[in-house]
Motif scaffolding. Sequence first.
Motif, PDB file in Angstrom:
ATOM      1  N   ALA A  47       0.839  -1.293  -0.009  1.00  0.00           N
ATOM      2  CA  ALA A  47      -0.070  -0.028  -0.143  1.00  0.00           C
ATOM      3  C   ALA A  47       0.799   1.185  -0.071  1.00  0.00           C
ATOM      4  O   ALA A  47       0.613   2.195  -0.776  1.00  0.00           O
ATOM      5  CB  ALA A  47      -0.903  -0.141   1.398  1.00  0.00           C
TER       6      ALA A  47
ATOM      7  N   HIS B 137       2.577   1.459  -3.609  1.00  0.00           N
ATOM      8  CA  HIS B 137       1.727   1.689  -4.447  1.00  0.00           C
ATOM      9  C   HIS B 137       1.122   3.364  -4.278  1.00  0.00           C
ATOM     10  O   HIS B 137       1.283   3.985  -5.504  1.00  0.00           O
ATOM     11  CB  HIS B 137       0.263   0.993  -4.445  1.00  0.00           C
ATOM     12  CG  HIS B 137      -0.774   1.073  -5.311  1.00  0.00           C
ATOM     13  ND1 HIS B 137      -1.878   1.931  -4.909  1.00  0.00           N
ATOM     14  CD2 HIS B 137      -0.740   0.790  -6.580  1.00  0.00           C
ATOM     15  CE1 HIS B 137      -2.584   1.733  -6.113  1.00  0.00           C
ATOM     16  NE2 HIS B 137      -1.968   1.244  -7.114  1.00  0.00           N
ATOM     17  N   GLU B 138       1.111   3.935  -3.322  1.00  0.00           N
ATOM     18  CA  GLU B 138       0.548   5.195  -3.268  1.00  0.00           C
ATOM     19  C   GLU B 138       1.859   6.203  -3.727  1.00  0.00           C
ATOM     20  O   GLU B 138       1.462   6.926  -4.438  1.00  0.00           O
ATOM     21  CB  GLU B 138       0.406   5.730  -1.861  1.00  0.00           C
ATOM     22  CG  GLU B 138      -0.064   7.179  -1.565  1.00  0.00           C
ATOM     23  CD  GLU B 138      -0.437   7.253   0.041  1.00  0.00           C
ATOM     24  OE1 GLU B 138       0.603   7.201   0.693  1.00  0.00           O
ATOM     25  OE2 GLU B 138      -1.282   8.078   0.468  1.00  0.00           O
TER      26      GLU B 138
ATOM     27  N   ASP C 216      -6.226   3.067   0.765  1.00  0.00           N
ATOM     28  CA  ASP C 216      -6.712   2.301  -0.366  1.00  0.00           C
ATOM     29  C   ASP C 216      -7.525   1.024  -0.215  1.00  0.00           C
ATOM     30  O   ASP C 216      -8.321   1.073  -1.071  1.00  0.00           O
ATOM     31  CB  ASP C 216      -5.461   2.108  -1.392  1.00  0.00           C
ATOM     32  CG  ASP C 216      -4.778   3.314  -1.301  1.00  0.00           C
ATOM     33  OD1 ASP C 216      -4.970   4.407  -0.888  1.00  0.00           O
ATOM     34  OD2 ASP C 216      -3.305   3.127  -2.248  1.00  0.00           O
ATOM     35  N   PHE C 217      -7.096   0.204   0.686  1.00  0.00           N
ATOM     36  CA  PHE C 217      -7.935  -0.936   0.878  1.00  0.00           C
ATOM     37  C   PHE C 217      -8.610  -1.085   2.128  1.00  0.00           C
ATOM     38  O   PHE C 217      -8.771  -2.053   2.584  1.00  0.00           O
ATOM     39  CB  PHE C 217      -7.049  -2.030   0.704  1.00  0.00           C
ATOM     40  CG  PHE C 217      -5.838  -2.019   1.446  1.00  0.00           C
ATOM     41  CD1 PHE C 217      -5.723  -2.263   2.878  1.00  0.00           C
ATOM     42  CD2 PHE C 217      -4.618  -2.147   0.732  1.00  0.00           C
ATOM     43  CE1 PHE C 217      -4.462  -2.315   3.517  1.00  0.00           C
ATOM     44  CE2 PHE C 217      -3.220  -1.994   1.416  1.00  0.00           C
ATOM     45  CZ  PHE C 217      -3.509  -2.165   2.914  1.00  0.00           C
TER      46      PHE C 217
ATOM     47  N   ALA D 188      -5.342   0.126   7.583  1.00  0.00           N
ATOM     48  CA  ALA D 188      -5.721   1.512   7.065  1.00  0.00           C
ATOM     49  C   ALA D 188      -5.473   2.505   8.282  1.00  0.00           C
ATOM     50  O   ALA D 188      -6.183   2.491   9.083  1.00  0.00           O
ATOM     51  CB  ALA D 188      -6.477   1.808   6.251  1.00  0.00           C
TER      52      ALA D 188
END
Lengths: 451, 451
Positions: free
Chosen positions: A162, A165-166, B359-360, B370
Amino acid sequence: MGLDHIGFDYANAMAEAIGRENGINENELSKFAEGEGKKAAMALAQAQAAGSLAFADAPFDREMAEESKSLAEELHGKYENVVIIGIGGSALGCTTIHSALLHPMHNFMSHDERGGHPRWFVLDNVDPDITSALIEHLDLSKALFVITSKSGGTPETMANFAVVHERLVNLLGKSEAASRFVMITDPEKGFLRELVKRVGLHSLPIPTKLGGRFSVLCSVGMFPAALCGIDIEAFLAGARKMVELSLNATNPMESPANLAAMVYYLADTQKGKNINVMFPYSSRLTAFSDWFVQLWGESLGKEKNRAGEVISVGPTPLPAIGATDQHSQNQLFMEGPADKVITFIDVERFGSEVLIPDDFKSDPGIGYLAGHTLTELIRTEKLGTELALKERKRPTCSITLPHIDAEVMGQLLMMFMLATAFSGELYNINAFIQPGVDLGKKITKERLSAQ
Amino acid sequence: MGLDHIGFDYANAMAEAIGRENGINENELSKFAEGEGKKAAMALAQAQAAGSLAFADAPFDREMAEESKSLAEELHGKYENVVIIGIGGSALGCTTIHSALLHPMHNFMSHDERGGHPRWFVLDNVDPDITSALIEHLDLSKALFVITSKSGGTPETMANFAVVHERLVNLLGKSEAASRFVMITDPEKGFLRELVKRVGLHSLPIPTKLGGRFSVLCSVGMFPAALCGIDIEAFLAGARKMVELSLNATNPMESPANLAAMVYYLADTQKGKNINVMFPYSSRLTAFSDWFVQLWGESLGKEKNRAGEVISVGPTPLPAIGATDQHSQNQLFMEGPADKVITFIDVERFGSEVLIPDDFKSDPGIGYLAGHTLTELIRTEKLGTELALKERKRPTCSITLPHIDAEVMGQLLMMFMLATAFSGELYNINAFIQPGVDLGKKITKERLSAQ
């Protein structure tokens, strides 16, 4: 059977060499092989016939090999860096292969010296200092990220994914960022697989029945290897050789994997040697020792029911590296409690030869080194340590590699996966599960969810 | 005493937390501290007063600190690479410090990003592939070589030195080549010291009474640290703090070092926990675990006479790294034999902060991550593992570092050197010798001399 496979020399673990207190009796080993050994071999053969020995089928999977090679070819030359994001079995196999087979200075070479293959990094922890150092100092615009998670939801791997990816989306935009990932995960289900289906990312499957610590010979280990220019066909051929040798053996003593498992089992259960030291005399095999630690510890460290009582079994694997650890752990191996069985790995021919010059030939202390090669020195040190341990009646075994290449590494990794599965039968536990780690994960999830 | 030093939390190793079968009784620990503990503390205080506790004197040695700093300053900015050639204690301390305190991507940074400090490499084996890779692919014309050997005649170190020396002479000529070495060795005797006297090389002394695995706080660790820009004054100040805390304590329970030694000793001798797992939750402390393995294993793995009988003592140290090894060794720690005492190291504040984006967030499996930071994740994982092990009645201890810097690392290394010396008193063995390794060395020398 020929001599073109690696063998397992157990002479110095036997009563004949080191006495009955610490050594196994040759006759007892033969009898054990005839009884328990044959039973275990039969159980594994049945498991394979039933298709439930996935790791032994992996090197025969042509589709996997072709897919890994073809994706590696498609991406060849496009990236300066590859970062493998995974943890446990999703990282250790890959690290083992790259450490053993790539040039030790690979990451410090130019694009051309590397043959257009990328530098490699492994992100196998959630240490903020490491993740942040990597994303701040690597040229992300030239990096490919391989995200490996069987379940597609390993928390550490997902957290790093994550974060990366960001960054990539901010740097390159959503669609270009998407092209910089290869997802190695379950063929059908899980968060990563869903993402692949939704967004259309590069991906490779992990066979459904293949657990993390046994996954090195599928796309998990083979794609990153192919991407860095390693000959995965030779690797898989070596692994197949070991499978055929083991599963076709009529006597378990004829398979190096099964033989090793029986020697270790008897050393543990009859002689109290409950610590397995993996002691390769090669810096390139440092990561191999770590891979073995996970494979052996997580597979065999289990609770089981015996006559209504819950008992704990499992030897403790300990990594070492020669000649270095002669100056670190050997005092303990020589004089400490006799609770260890040591396995040396000896390399006959290294990739390079280095001559020790005779500048200090006349020095009484170190003159004897002059004119020898480093190969002679490191191999004689292994022999010296082996003979000294024998003198002290400490059991040791030895595996000789003709050299370190993809084919030999394929044999070596498969040998220890087979030995682990065979040991699972001997200890009468399920080597392929890891129920003990669930409680810690549950507590972590509950605590983070509550915040 | 204040709170500005690291402490040792042993609550989860006690019977009150995990039951009498695996846990130590609090009263018994107090009684042991009053008796055996005080005797051991007194023995160490006397040894220090007599000048024979060299490692505890090292951080007070102003001359050493000044010499290391001043040579580092003289050589600053001149070299792109420094290669430390040493083995065992002559390499592990330095690797520990550099891994913990330099930027994780230090070796991939430009000269300016590194503040003019050199990239660092350690040559701690005689693997021909590694030695040859380093000398072929490093720009030797811009490299400084630090040769560390107390005796001045360690075979592995001398072999690599001879190889590198010949290369440099061919490349730069004899006198320029000589300027590229710093010899760290005995102040008076040995092959390296003779060479220094004859040729006039840069050199720093290792105090005569200081053994390899206890040498990190003298020039062996401090010069390479200073050369790479590490604040060695802060390092030494941290170490002094721990010395003062330990050697001035009226009750050994007040010293984290002595307390740790007593808990480990009772866990081993009373509860059968003869494996000491060092389990830091920080990738930067991976090398620290290896340093601990040598210190603990080589110091305490000894034969001794007890009532006319020769017996073997010494717990086996096992390295681990969190959160990574939750996916590798934790299954064994949870379900395997109850023969281990685990020491966590928990870092409160990392050097960087990394937020896991949301994001998830909506995923049922991993959405809970998150919005948390990687620090929260790794520390909660440590807590989850600790609580799960407690539930399983496996003893654990915990050391919390406020952060990782030179001062804290000085405390941590000195804490474990003091704990080792204290343990030597408890086991009633000499922690400062290693007679067990002589036989292997002798055999190696004989074999090579005969060829």
